[in-house]
Motif scaffolding. Structure first.
Motif, PDB file in Angstrom:
ATOM      1  N   GLU A 120       0.827  -1.208   0.000  1.00  0.00           N
ATOM      2  CA  GLU A 120       0.000   0.000   0.000  1.00  0.00           C
ATOM      3  C   GLU A 120       0.860   1.256   0.000  1.00  0.00           C
ATOM      4  OE1 GLU A 120      -2.578  -0.495   3.311  1.00  0.00           O
ATOM      5  OE2 GLU A 120      -3.993  -1.798   2.244  1.00  0.00           O
ATOM      6  N   ASP A 121       1.993   1.172   0.714  1.00  0.00           N
ATOM      7  CA  ASP A 121       2.925   2.307   0.700  1.00  0.00           C
ATOM      8  C   ASP A 121       3.470   2.524  -0.708  1.00  0.00           C
ATOM      9  OD1 ASP A 121       2.526   2.664   3.378  1.00  0.00           O
ATOM     10  OD2 ASP A 121       4.307   1.510   3.993  1.00  0.00           O
ATOM     11  N   LEU A 122       3.696   1.405  -1.396  1.00  0.00           N
ATOM     12  CA  LEU A 122       4.230   1.469  -2.753  1.00  0.00           C
ATOM     13  C   LEU A 122       3.225   2.122  -3.710  1.00  0.00           C
ATOM     14  CD1 LEU A 122       6.736   0.484  -4.430  1.00  0.00           C
ATOM     15  CD2 LEU A 122       5.400  -1.550  -4.950  1.00  0.00           C
ATOM     16  N   TYR A 123       1.935   1.782  -3.528  1.00  0.00           N
ATOM     17  CA  TYR A 123       0.897   2.266  -4.444  1.00  0.00           C
ATOM     18  C   TYR A 123       0.549   3.742  -4.228  1.00  0.00           C
ATOM     19  CZ  TYR A 123       0.062  -2.743  -5.207  1.00  0.00           C
ATOM     20  OH  TYR A 123       0.218  -4.066  -5.500  1.00  0.00           O
ATOM     21  N   GLN A 124       1.020   4.333  -3.136  1.00  0.00           N
ATOM     22  CA  GLN A 124       0.660   5.719  -2.861  1.00  0.00           C
ATOM     23  C   GLN A 124       1.183   6.679  -3.931  1.00  0.00           C
ATOM     24  OE1 GLN A 124       1.915   6.748   1.092  1.00  0.00           O
ATOM     25  NE2 GLN A 124       0.267   5.581   2.088  1.00  0.00           N
ATOM     26  N   ASP A 125       2.270   6.303  -4.572  1.00  0.00           N
ATOM     27  CA  ASP A 125       2.848   7.170  -5.593  1.00  0.00           C
ATOM     28  C   ASP A 125       2.399   6.799  -7.007  1.00  0.00           C
ATOM     29  OD1 ASP A 125       4.289   8.540  -3.639  1.00  0.00           O
ATOM     30  OD2 ASP A 125       5.919   7.062  -3.701  1.00  0.00           O
ATOM     31  N   ALA A 126       1.452   5.856  -7.118  1.00  0.00           N
ATOM     32  CA  ALA A 126       1.018   5.402  -8.442  1.00  0.00           C
ATOM     33  C   ALA A 126       0.230   6.503  -9.148  1.00  0.00           C
ATOM     34  CB  ALA A 126       0.159   4.149  -8.312  1.00  0.00           C
ATOM     35  N   PRO A 127       0.353   6.604 -10.466  1.00  0.00           N
ATOM     36  CA  PRO A 127      -0.434   7.584 -11.242  1.00  0.00           C
ATOM     37  C   PRO A 127      -1.934   7.314 -11.065  1.00  0.00           C
ATOM     38  CG  PRO A 127       1.345   6.681 -12.574  1.00  0.00           C
ATOM     39  CD  PRO A 127       1.303   5.849 -11.329  1.00  0.00           C
ATOM     40  N   ASP A 128      -2.737   8.347 -11.174  1.00  0.00           N
ATOM     41  CA  ASP A 128      -4.184   8.215 -10.985  1.00  0.00           C
ATOM     42  C   ASP A 128      -4.809   7.246 -11.984  1.00  0.00           C
ATOM     43  OD1 ASP A 128      -4.098   9.944  -8.884  1.00  0.00           O
ATOM     44  OD2 ASP A 128      -4.785  11.697 -10.011  1.00  0.00           O
ATOM     45  N   GLU A 129      -4.220   7.170 -13.173  1.00  0.00           N
ATOM     46  CA  GLU A 129      -4.814   6.299 -14.190  1.00  0.00           C
ATOM     47  C   GLU A 129      -4.676   4.817 -13.819  1.00  0.00           C
ATOM     48  OE1 GLU A 129      -2.858   6.083 -17.994  1.00  0.00           O
ATOM     49  OE2 GLU A 129      -0.949   6.750 -17.131  1.00  0.00           O
ATOM     50  N   PHE A 130      -3.788   4.512 -12.833  1.00  0.00           N
ATOM     51  CA  PHE A 130      -3.633   3.127 -12.401  1.00  0.00           C
ATOM     52  C   PHE A 130      -4.616   2.770 -11.281  1.00  0.00           C
ATOM     53  CE2 PHE A 130       1.198   3.153 -13.572  1.00  0.00           C
ATOM     54  CZ  PHE A 130       0.841   3.303 -14.904  1.00  0.00           C
ATOM     55  N   LEU A 131      -5.335   3.753 -10.768  1.00  0.00           N
ATOM     56  CA  LEU A 131      -6.249   3.528  -9.640  1.00  0.00           C
ATOM     57  C   LEU A 131      -7.680   3.347 -10.138  1.00  0.00           C
ATOM     58  CD1 LEU A 131      -4.939   6.199  -7.098  1.00  0.00           C
ATOM     59  CD2 LEU A 131      -4.222   3.809  -7.362  1.00  0.00           C
ATOM     60  N   ASP A 132      -8.365   2.400  -9.541  1.00  0.00           N
ATOM     61  CA  ASP A 132      -9.784   2.175  -9.867  1.00  0.00           C
ATOM     62  C   ASP A 132     -10.567   3.420  -9.453  1.00  0.00           C
ATOM     63  OD1 ASP A 132     -12.587   1.426  -9.516  1.00  0.00           O
ATOM     64  OD2 ASP A 132     -11.922  -0.639  -9.810  1.00  0.00           O
ATOM     65  N   PRO A 133     -11.287   4.069 -10.373  1.00  0.00           N
ATOM     66  CA  PRO A 133     -11.990   5.309 -10.032  1.00  0.00           C
ATOM     67  C   PRO A 133     -13.136   5.106  -9.048  1.00  0.00           C
ATOM     68  CG  PRO A 133     -12.587   4.577 -12.242  1.00  0.00           C
ATOM     69  CD  PRO A 133     -11.455   3.703 -11.788  1.00  0.00           C
ATOM     70  N   LEU A 134     -13.597   3.863  -8.860  1.00  0.00           N
ATOM     71  CA  LEU A 134     -14.722   3.613  -7.948  1.00  0.00           C
ATOM     72  C   LEU A 134     -14.268   3.374  -6.517  1.00  0.00           C
ATOM     73  CD1 LEU A 134     -16.957   1.297 -10.186  1.00  0.00           C
ATOM     74  CD2 LEU A 134     -17.301   3.713  -9.668  1.00  0.00           C
ATOM     75  N   VAL A 135     -13.136   2.675  -6.348  1.00  0.00           N
ATOM     76  CA  VAL A 135     -12.686   2.335  -4.992  1.00  0.00           C
ATOM     77  C   VAL A 135     -11.318   2.916  -4.660  1.00  0.00           C
ATOM     78  CG1 VAL A 135     -14.056   0.226  -4.886  1.00  0.00           C
ATOM     79  CG2 VAL A 135     -11.739   0.126  -5.814  1.00  0.00           C
ATOM     80  N   GLN A 136     -10.711   3.601  -5.627  1.00  0.00           N
ATOM     81  CA  GLN A 136      -9.411   4.257  -5.439  1.00  0.00           C
ATOM     82  C   GLN A 136      -8.337   3.274  -4.964  1.00  0.00           C
ATOM     83  OE1 GLN A 136      -8.572   7.574  -6.256  1.00  0.00           O
ATOM     84  NE2 GLN A 136     -10.543   7.270  -7.307  1.00  0.00           N
ATOM     85  N   GLU A 137      -8.324   2.072  -5.554  1.00  0.00           N
ATOM     86  CA  GLU A 137      -7.301   1.069  -5.266  1.00  0.00           C
ATOM     87  C   GLU A 137      -6.535   0.757  -6.550  1.00  0.00           C
ATOM     88  OE1 GLU A 137      -9.097  -2.353  -3.600  1.00  0.00           O
ATOM     89  OE2 GLU A 137      -9.592  -1.401  -1.685  1.00  0.00           O
ATOM     90  N   PHE A 138      -5.277   0.336  -6.373  1.00  0.00           N
ATOM     91  CA  PHE A 138      -4.428  -0.032  -7.506  1.00  0.00           C
ATOM     92  C   PHE A 138      -5.052  -1.231  -8.216  1.00  0.00           C
ATOM     93  CE2 PHE A 138      -0.767  -1.883  -9.652  1.00  0.00           C
ATOM     94  CZ  PHE A 138      -0.114  -0.753 -10.150  1.00  0.00           C
ATOM     95  N   MET A 139      -5.266  -1.116  -9.520  1.00  0.00           N
ATOM     96  CA  MET A 139      -5.939  -2.170 -10.273  1.00  0.00           C
ATOM     97  C   MET A 139      -4.991  -3.333 -10.569  1.00  0.00           C
ATOM     98  SD  MET A 139      -8.365   0.008 -12.920  1.00  0.00           S
ATOM     99  CE  MET A 139      -7.059   1.071 -13.554  1.00  0.00           C
ATOM    100  N   THR A 140      -5.548  -4.519 -10.641  1.00  0.00           N
ATOM    101  CA  THR A 140      -4.762  -5.699 -11.001  1.00  0.00           C
ATOM    102  C   THR A 140      -5.143  -6.219 -12.383  1.00  0.00           C
ATOM    103  OG1 THR A 140      -6.368  -7.129  -9.891  1.00  0.00           O
ATOM    104  CG2 THR A 140      -4.470  -6.392  -8.597  1.00  0.00           C
ATOM    105  N   ASP A 141      -6.399  -5.979 -12.809  1.00  0.00           N
ATOM    106  CA  ASP A 141      -6.867  -6.432 -14.126  1.00  0.00           C
ATOM    107  C   ASP A 141      -7.807  -5.375 -14.696  1.00  0.00           C
ATOM    108  OD1 ASP A 141      -7.510  -7.847 -16.375  1.00  0.00           O
ATOM    109  OD2 ASP A 141      -8.676  -9.406 -15.345  1.00  0.00           O
TER     110      ASP A 141
END
Length: 921
Positions: free
Chosen positions: A836-857
């Motif tokens: 989760e610490d790693l995903y904090q710097d992820a670009p917004d386009e990598f985050l699910d717009p509904l749950v704001q979590e890093f997408m896997t698929d």
């Protein structure tokens, strides 16, 4: 003389032969003269001094047949068609057919005029006119029809039918006369007359000449069939006086007495209708038209509170259903004749009179929603036109009587229960409470018809025969059948299981069972798309066919639940189709009932869970359970339903139970409870009862769901389905949520009075919950999802393990696995926090717009163009089949993999992990 001659010796016979022949000739001449005299006095009353009221005299003679049939004018002394009445009719008709019809019309009018003055079978009737009670007068009409020519004339009288539809006469409004108070009537008599008037269901309200009330007030058959034993009659109040003080045996004796009176009268109604039907094609067609009008004009009689100014009385409709059942009896008893029921009847408007017209506003729906041209699918060319008419008209009459009647009785029984409970809570006296006693009177009165062994038996024999007919139909033909027939048989079965299960003993219900299983099967799931009806089919399997045990307290006799052709084993384990399809059908149904009512789905799912547990324990169904994982979509729908219920219901229950406990303590404290005024006590009591009902509805489902998860996940293939990426996160969240409520919120220490009445067994539920945890303990995916859950804390898992050991809820390997799970989840939690610490710097386009979590698929939604994680949209579509961004219809099969973005995310993630590793080194 003939008898003497037959007994005398040969010599006596020879000597008296001429004398006896002469005497017989004289007697025959006397008979002929008497018949001629009677016919002439009827045709020309003014011709003889004593014949000026000849039609009335004949009507009175006909009415006495019920008291002494052998001395009546319709008794066939010397064989068929030798009665005095028959001879008079033949003589009169031979002289002048038109005058004959006039005479019969006059006789009928005298009888019906007297009938109109009789309000129920409990009334003695008037001394004016023909006089006598309802049975006497119905008998008069029945005896009149012993001559077929007279029966035809009766059917042709203007008062036999209501005016035709869309005629000026049909639109006329009638104002019934108010009851006349006899001169010198006492106050008590006047009060009784007013009570009778109000009792007759808005009898003084205006009505149209073509309407339900007109059927019973202005037609011959209506005047006969409207008589019954209404619950509101003063005789009921006096017979069932002080019912709370009576024994059940005493009540049964009174009920049986009224029931015998009703059934005797219904028998006479059956005879009258049969006589009209067999009199000839002309009278039969008039009877059919009367049936058609009765069903069309009472289409709204199945409501909870039908408008009696527009529909006929309950008594008329019940008697009509009894008559229709009697007409169906020949082909109910003969399977070969039952095959003559032509399904095309419902598609032929000319034959069904518009009862099954699909183009009108209140059209009766068909079993399938996709019936475009029913007439093309089921052309009507019957071998026998009367049998299908009786079959489908009977089904419609039952839909207007026994089905709503069962619902009304259930409402009364529920009112009796709640009133009883309220009075007890308030320390009142049940024996003297007027409202409670009045409700009991109404309940006992309703049982006269609704608990009649004869009626219930006939109804079930009809529906079992109907189910057998449906079983022989091809799918394309079956889908054209009226939906209400299947819906009604479900309602009647469920009603019987609750209130008169013992009356089912010995009845054949095999066809009902087989039809239920067939319609629930996956093959037919697209044919029957009414989710409420499908849920009812599941209720039938539970209420009627699930054998009784310690968990399922059933009063249904074993002769009903077990298959006599299957070695006496339960239908659920002996039926071939059940063993092949029922387990997957019930899993599918569990998900489908999400579309039923908010409260109803709890009851449906509790029953489905009990059925699944029974099937799981039956070796005959093991192969079917092995196959359920082959249909991933259906299984996920089922699993989603389980998780939704536990998330919604259990939290609500655990919040409501403390409120129940607070009120229980308040009511037990006489000083505190007495300090409240009456309005405050009513408010508290009402809220308390609502809370109790909510818990009593929800907890059984929560208990059964947890047990179901336990036994299903002993199968490795099923367990793997729950570990799919679409399901595992939701499963872990739900289980930890429940664990939090039981262990983290001191749920085990929560106390309420009579916990069993709420099915509140926290230790048992915790045990079932921990069994489920232990079954998934070795799965890496489950450990990871538990660690990710917002409900997880190391302290929660540690406390749960200690509680299980202390209470002995788990032992041996199960306890070891649960203990291991706590350790594994804590390790996984550390990795999750790092990610989760790693995903904090992820670009917004990598985050699910509904749950704001890093997408896997990541997948693209074609309806809106947005990109979301596959597991997120999958879970959304399980509950809502639309795009969450624009509400357009969407299915999971339509989403498109965002491969380019996925590759871009992989590159970024690999780079981020490499940088973290380098930093760590």
């Amino acid at each position: 003389w003939k008898e003497l001659r037959s007994q005398g010796n040969k010599k006596t016979k020879k000597n008296e032969d001429n004398h006896l022949e002469e005497l017989c000739g004289i007697l025959e001449e006397i008979r002929s003269q008497v018949v001629s005299y009677a016919a002439s006095s009827l045709m020309v009353p003014d011709l003889f001094e004593l014949g000026n009221d000849a039609p009335l005299q004949l009507a009175k003679c006909l009415s006495t047949t019920s008291t002494d049939p052998t001395s009546s004018i319709t008794f066939d002394v010397l064989g068929k068609n030798t009665s005095f009445y028959f001879s008079v009719c033949e003589e009169l008709h031979s002289q002048d057919a038109e005058s004959f019809a006039t005479v019969i019309g006059d006789v009928v009018k005298h009888i019906t005029d007297s009938l109109s003055k009789v309000a129920s079978l409990l009334d003695e009737g008037s001394n004016e006119g023909v006089g006598g009670n309802g049975l006497f007068l119905a008998s008069a009409l029945r005896e009149l029809c012993t001559n077929k020519k007279a029966a035809v004339s009766l059917a042709k009288t203007p008062s036999f039918l209501v005016p035709a539809a869309n005629t000026p006469l049909a639109a006329e409004r009638v104002q019934p006369p108010l009851p006349q108070v006899p001169p010198g009537a006492s106050q008590q008599q006047m009060a009784l007359i007013r009570m009778m008037q109000s009792m007759r269901d808005q009898a003084s309200a205006p009505y149209l000449r073509r309407s339900g009330p007109a059927m019973e007030k202005d037609t011959v058959l209506g005047l006969v069939l409207r008589l019954g034993v209404p619950a509101e009659h003063p005789s009921m109040a006096s017979s069932f006086s002080n019912p709370a003080t009576r024994t059940r045996k005493d009540v049964s004796q009174i009920t049986d007495g009224f029931r015998r009176q009703l059934e005797l009268y219904q028998g006479k109604c059956n005879e009258l209708v049969k006589a009209l039907v067999v009199a000839g094609a002309e009278s039969r067609q008039r009877v059919i038209q009367w049936f058609t009008d009765a069903l069309l004009l009472n289409v709204n009689a199945d409501g909870t509170r039908p408008d009696r100014s527009k529909v006929s009385s309950e008594e008329l409709l019940v008697n009509l259903s009894v008559v229709m059942l009697k007409l169906c009896e020949p082909f109910i008893n003969d399977p070969k004749k039952a095959l003559l029921v032509d399904p095309g009847f419902v598609s032929s408007l000319e034959s069904n009179g518009g009862i099954y017209n699909m183009t009108v506003d209140n059209a009766l729906p068909r079993l399938s929603q996709n019936v475009a041209d029913a007439e093309a699918l089921a052309p009507y060319n019957p071998k026998n036109s009367f049998i299908p008419l009786c079959f489908f008209f009977c089904s419609r009459s039952l839909s207007l009587t026994v089905v709503p009647g069962g619902g009304r009785y259930e409402n009364i029984a529920r009112n009796v229960y709640h009133t009883h409970r309220t009075i007890r809570q308030q320390n009142g006296d049940l024996r003297s409470d007027p409202r409670f006693n009045r409700l009991l009177q109404i309940q006992y009165a309703k049982e006269i018809a609704m608990m009649s062994p004869t009626y219930i038996t006939d109804v079930f024999r009809y529906y079992n025969m109907a189910a057998g007919i449906f079983l022989t139909m091809e799918k394309d033909l079956l889908k054209t059948m009226p939906e209400h027939i299947v819906d009604d048989l479900c309602s009647v079965l469920v009603y019987a299981s609750s209130f008169c299960a013992k009356l089912l003993s010995g009845l054949d219900v095999g066809n009902l069972y087989r039809l239920t299983v067939l319609l629930l099967s996956k093959e037919y799931s697209q044919l029957v798309r009414n989710y409420n009806l499908r849920a009812k089919l599941g209720d039938v399997l539970h209420d009627i066919f699930l054998p009784g045990n310690s968990e399922n307290q059933s009063e249904v006799p074993d002769s009903v639940t077990c298959d006599p052709l299957g070695g006496g084993r339960p239908y659920l384990t002996s039926d071939k189709l059940s063993k092949e399809t029922l387990a997957p059908s019930l899993l599918l149904l569990y998900g489908e009932v999400e579309n039923t009512g908010f409260y109803e789905k709890n009851d449906h799912r509790t029953k489905i869970a009990a059925l699944l547990k029974f099937l799981w324990d039956s070796p005959e169904h093991k192969p079917a359970f092995k196959r359920i994982t082959e249909d991933k979509k259906s299984f996920i729908t089922f699993a989603n339903g389980i998780i939704n219920e536990m998330n919604d219901k259990f939290a609500s229950v655990m919040e409501t139970l403390p409120a129940i406990r607070t009120v229980q303590l308040q009511m037990a404290n006489a000083q505190e409870w007495g300090a409240l005024n009456e309005e405050e006590r009513e408010t508290v009591t009402s809220r308390h009862e609502n809370n109790e009902r909510e818990v009593q509805r929800s907890l059984p489902l929560c208990n059964s769901v947890m047990k179901m998860l336990g036994f299903l996940n002993t199968d490795e293939d099923i367990r793997d389905m729950f570990l799919l990426p679409d399901m595992c996160p939701r499963l872990a969240n739900m289980l930890l949520h429940v664990l939090t409520k039981l262990v983290g919120s001191r749920g085990l220490g929560l106390k309420v009075e009579n916990p069993e009445s709420y099915n509140f067994r926290p230790k048992e539920m915790l045990q079932d919950l921990c069994v489920v945890f232990s079954s998934f303990a070795a799965a890496d995916a489950f450990q990871t999802e538990c660690a990710k859950s917002g409900y997880y804390t190391p302290e929660l898992m540690s406390k749960s393990v200690k509680t299980c050991r202390k209470l002995g809820l788990l032992v041996g390997e199960s306890m070891d696995l649960f203990d291991l799970l706590a350790t594994k989840v804590e390790d996984a939690s550390k990795v999750t926090i790092s990610d989760e610490d790693l995903y904090q710097d992820a670009p917004d386009e990598f985050l699910d717009p509904l749950v704001q979590e890093f997408m896997t698929d990541p997948v693209k939604l074609p309806t809106s163009g947005n990109i979301v994680d596959r597991k997120t949209i999958t879970q959304h579509l399980l509950n809502d089949g639309t795009d969450p961004f624009n509400r357009k219809k969407l299915s999971i099969d339509e989403v498109v993999p965002a491969n380019e973005l996925k590759e871009k995310m992989k590159v970024w993630l690999d780079d981020a992990k490499a940088k973290r590793a380098a930093k760590g080194n």
